[in-house]
Structure formats: C-alpha cells, structure tokens
Motif scaffolding. Structure first.
Motif, short mmCIF file in Angstrom:
data_model
loop_
_atom_site.label_atom_id
_atom_site.label_comp_id
_atom_site.label_asym_id
_atom_site.label_seq_id
_atom_site.Cartn_x
_atom_site.Cartn_y
_atom_site.Cartn_z
N GLU A 25 0.48 -1.26 -0.15
CA GLU A 25 -0.20 -0.04 -0.03
C GLU A 25 0.69 1.18 -0.13
O GLU A 25 1.24 1.18 1.11
CB GLU A 25 -0.91 -0.13 1.26
CG GLU A 25 -1.97 1.12 1.55
CD GLU A 25 -3.19 1.36 1.91
OE1 GLU A 25 -3.96 2.08 1.74
OE2 GLU A 25 -3.05 0.20 2.53
N SER A 58 -7.36 0.01 -4.82
CA SER A 58 -8.12 -2.02 -4.45
C SER A 58 -8.97 -1.15 -2.64
O SER A 58 -8.57 -0.29 -2.72
CB SER A 58 -7.63 -3.31 -4.04
OG SER A 58 -7.90 -4.08 -4.10
N GLU A 59 -9.48 -2.61 -2.35
CA GLU A 59 -10.24 -2.48 -1.42
C GLU A 59 -8.75 -2.55 -0.25
O GLU A 59 -8.70 -3.04 -0.63
CB GLU A 59 -10.57 -3.58 -1.72
CG GLU A 59 -11.05 -4.19 0.05
CD GLU A 59 -12.06 -4.20 0.49
OE1 GLU A 59 -12.47 -3.63 2.10
OE2 GLU A 59 -13.60 -3.55 0.09
N ASN A 60 -8.84 -1.40 0.48
CA ASN A 60 -8.19 -1.60 1.54
C ASN A 60 -8.22 -2.31 2.45
O ASN A 60 -7.92 -1.93 3.62
CB ASN A 60 -7.50 0.06 1.55
CG ASN A 60 -8.51 0.53 2.29
OD1 ASN A 60 -9.45 0.30 2.79
ND2 ASN A 60 -8.60 1.94 2.52
N ALA A 61 -9.90 -2.88 2.87
CA ALA A 61 -10.22 -2.89 4.61
C ALA A 61 -10.06 -4.67 4.88
O ALA A 61 -9.45 -5.07 5.93
CB ALA A 61 -11.29 -2.81 4.41
N ASP A 62 -10.29 -5.67 3.18
CA ASP A 62 -9.76 -7.29 3.45
C ASP A 62 -8.97 -7.20 3.13
O ASP A 62 -9.61 -7.27 1.82
CB ASP A 62 -11.54 -7.85 3.13
CG ASP A 62 -12.06 -9.00 3.00
OD1 ASP A 62 -10.49 -9.45 3.56
OD2 ASP A 62 -12.20 -9.69 2.98
N VAL A 65 -9.62 -9.46 -1.04
CA VAL A 65 -9.30 -9.09 -1.29
C VAL A 65 -8.88 -9.16 -2.90
O VAL A 65 -8.20 -9.64 -3.86
CB VAL A 65 -9.98 -7.10 -1.73
CG1 VAL A 65 -9.78 -7.07 -3.03
CG2 VAL A 65 -11.94 -7.51 -0.88
N ARG A 66 -7.18 -8.65 -2.36
CA ARG A 66 -5.71 -8.74 -2.69
C ARG A 66 -5.59 -9.98 -2.95
O ARG A 66 -4.85 -10.45 -3.83
CB ARG A 66 -4.66 -8.08 -2.58
CG ARG A 66 -5.29 -6.33 -2.44
CD ARG A 66 -4.30 -5.53 -1.85
NE ARG A 66 -4.23 -5.82 0.14
CZ ARG A 66 -5.15 -5.91 0.87
NH1 ARG A 66 -6.18 -4.69 -0.26
NH2 ARG A 66 -4.64 -5.32 2.27
N THR A 120 -14.34 4.82 0.93
CA THR A 120 -14.18 5.02 2.48
C THR A 120 -12.90 3.75 1.99
O THR A 120 -12.33 3.35 3.34
CB THR A 120 -15.23 4.87 3.10
OG1 THR A 120 -16.24 5.20 2.87
CG2 THR A 120 -14.86 4.32 4.00
N TRP A 121 -13.24 2.78 1.41
CA TRP A 121 -12.83 1.56 1.62
C TRP A 121 -11.54 1.40 0.70
O TRP A 121 -11.66 0.49 -0.62
CB TRP A 121 -13.82 0.38 1.06
CG TRP A 121 -14.89 0.42 2.15
CD1 TRP A 121 -16.20 0.92 1.50
CD2 TRP A 121 -14.92 0.24 3.70
NE1 TRP A 121 -17.14 0.56 3.10
CE2 TRP A 121 -16.26 0.93 3.82
CE3 TRP A 121 -13.94 0.22 4.54
CZ2 TRP A 121 -16.30 0.39 5.53
CZ3 TRP A 121 -13.91 -0.34 5.86
CH2 TRP A 121 -15.32 0.26 6.62
N GLN A 122 -11.06 2.53 -0.63
CA GLN A 122 -10.35 2.61 -0.98
C GLN A 122 -8.84 2.86 -0.63
O GLN A 122 -8.82 3.94 0.12
CB GLN A 122 -10.65 3.35 -2.71
CG GLN A 122 -12.23 2.53 -3.09
CD GLN A 122 -11.63 4.29 -4.06
OE1 GLN A 122 -11.94 5.53 -3.95
NE2 GLN A 122 -12.39 3.43 -5.28
N TYR A 125 -2.14 0.75 -4.03
CA TYR A 125 -1.19 -0.34 -4.16
C TYR A 125 0.30 0.00 -5.29
O TYR A 125 -1.21 -0.14 -6.72
CB TYR A 125 -2.17 -1.32 -4.25
CG TYR A 125 -2.48 -1.37 -3.25
CD1 TYR A 125 -2.21 -2.41 -1.42
CD2 TYR A 125 -4.02 -0.82 -2.84
CE1 TYR A 125 -2.96 -2.23 0.01
CE2 TYR A 125 -5.04 -1.24 -1.46
CZ TYR A 125 -4.12 -1.58 -0.78
OH TYR A 125 -4.95 -1.82 0.95
#
Length: 145
Positions: A25, A58-62, A65-66, A120-122, A125
C-alpha cells in the motif's frame, strides 16, 4: 463547482521496496507528495517507472480481496506458460509484463482539500508481479491550484 485553470504543478517521487510478488500500500506516500505540493484542488498522476509491476486502487479493508486478485491472475497469466518466449529473467518474466499491461502503470486521483480523494474502502497499491524483491520508483505529478 466552477472550473479553474491549473496554476500549480509539482512533481516528486519515492521508492517502494517490495518483498516480491504481492501488494504494497502506497496511499500514505502518495498523500505525503500531494500535501507537500501545496495543491488544494486538482489531480495527482501516479506513475510507475517499471514494466513488471503495476498500480491500482483497490479495497483496503479486507486483504482477501488482494489475495483473490493474486489467485485469479495466477490462473489467467501463469508463470512458466510455454506460450511465452521472453523468459530471460526467469519463468515470471513475461507473465509479469502481461500483468502490468493488463492492470496499468499509472493512476489519476482527484485532489480535494490538499489530499487524494479516495472512497472509504479505497487504497492505492503497488502490485509487484515479480517473485523476487525489487526497488520500484514512483513519480507523482500534482496539478491544480
């Protein structure tokens, strides 16, 4: 919102030390460059100076996803596939180039209130596609006022 000419341009960069294939990140590093630029409203262009890693939002919480993205690309562009002739640096060489082409080496992010405007969740990376660790150079150009 009214249109305004970009009266300020700033450019700076940083190096990302990867641990090999996977995601790093860089949201905070990009935000630091944007903040230092003095631009309040505009855009930030984020560019990787390499052909075997990519940049993405990309999604940064879960982290799943990556992980799912990595598994999907392992199936879509497998290392050592005999279709590839370019393999001077190993079986991950050409697949890394294909992955970078498919996902891209640059991003444009809006700047609002002196910060990258992300959902919010972005998160931003760097996606290393090579198996070995690398030092990756990133350039951020900020335009606005």
């Amino acid at each position: 919102m009214r249109a305004a000419p970009a009266d300020h341009v700033a450019q700076n960069g940083f190096v990302v030390h990867t641990r090999g294939r996977g995601f790093t990140e860089i949201t905070d590093k990009v935000a630091d460059v944007v903040s230092a630029s003095g631009v309040h409203t505009g855009i930030a262009h984020v560019f990787s100076l390499h052909t075997s890693c990519s940049l993405l939002i990309s999604e940064n919480a879960d982290p799943a996803v990556r992980e799912d993205l990595e598994r999907w690309f392992a199936r879509a562009v497998p290392d050592g596939d005999t279709i590839f002739r370019h393999d001077e640096e190993g079986p991950d060489d050409m697949p890394s180039h294909v992955r970078a082409i498919l996902t891209g080496v640059s991003l444009v992010v809006p700047v609002h209130a002196g910060k990258p405007q992300l959902g919010t969740w972005q998160g931003i990376y760097l996606w290393e596609h090579r198996l070995d660790p690398h030092q990756r150079k990133i350039t951020v150009t900020v335009l606005g006022h």
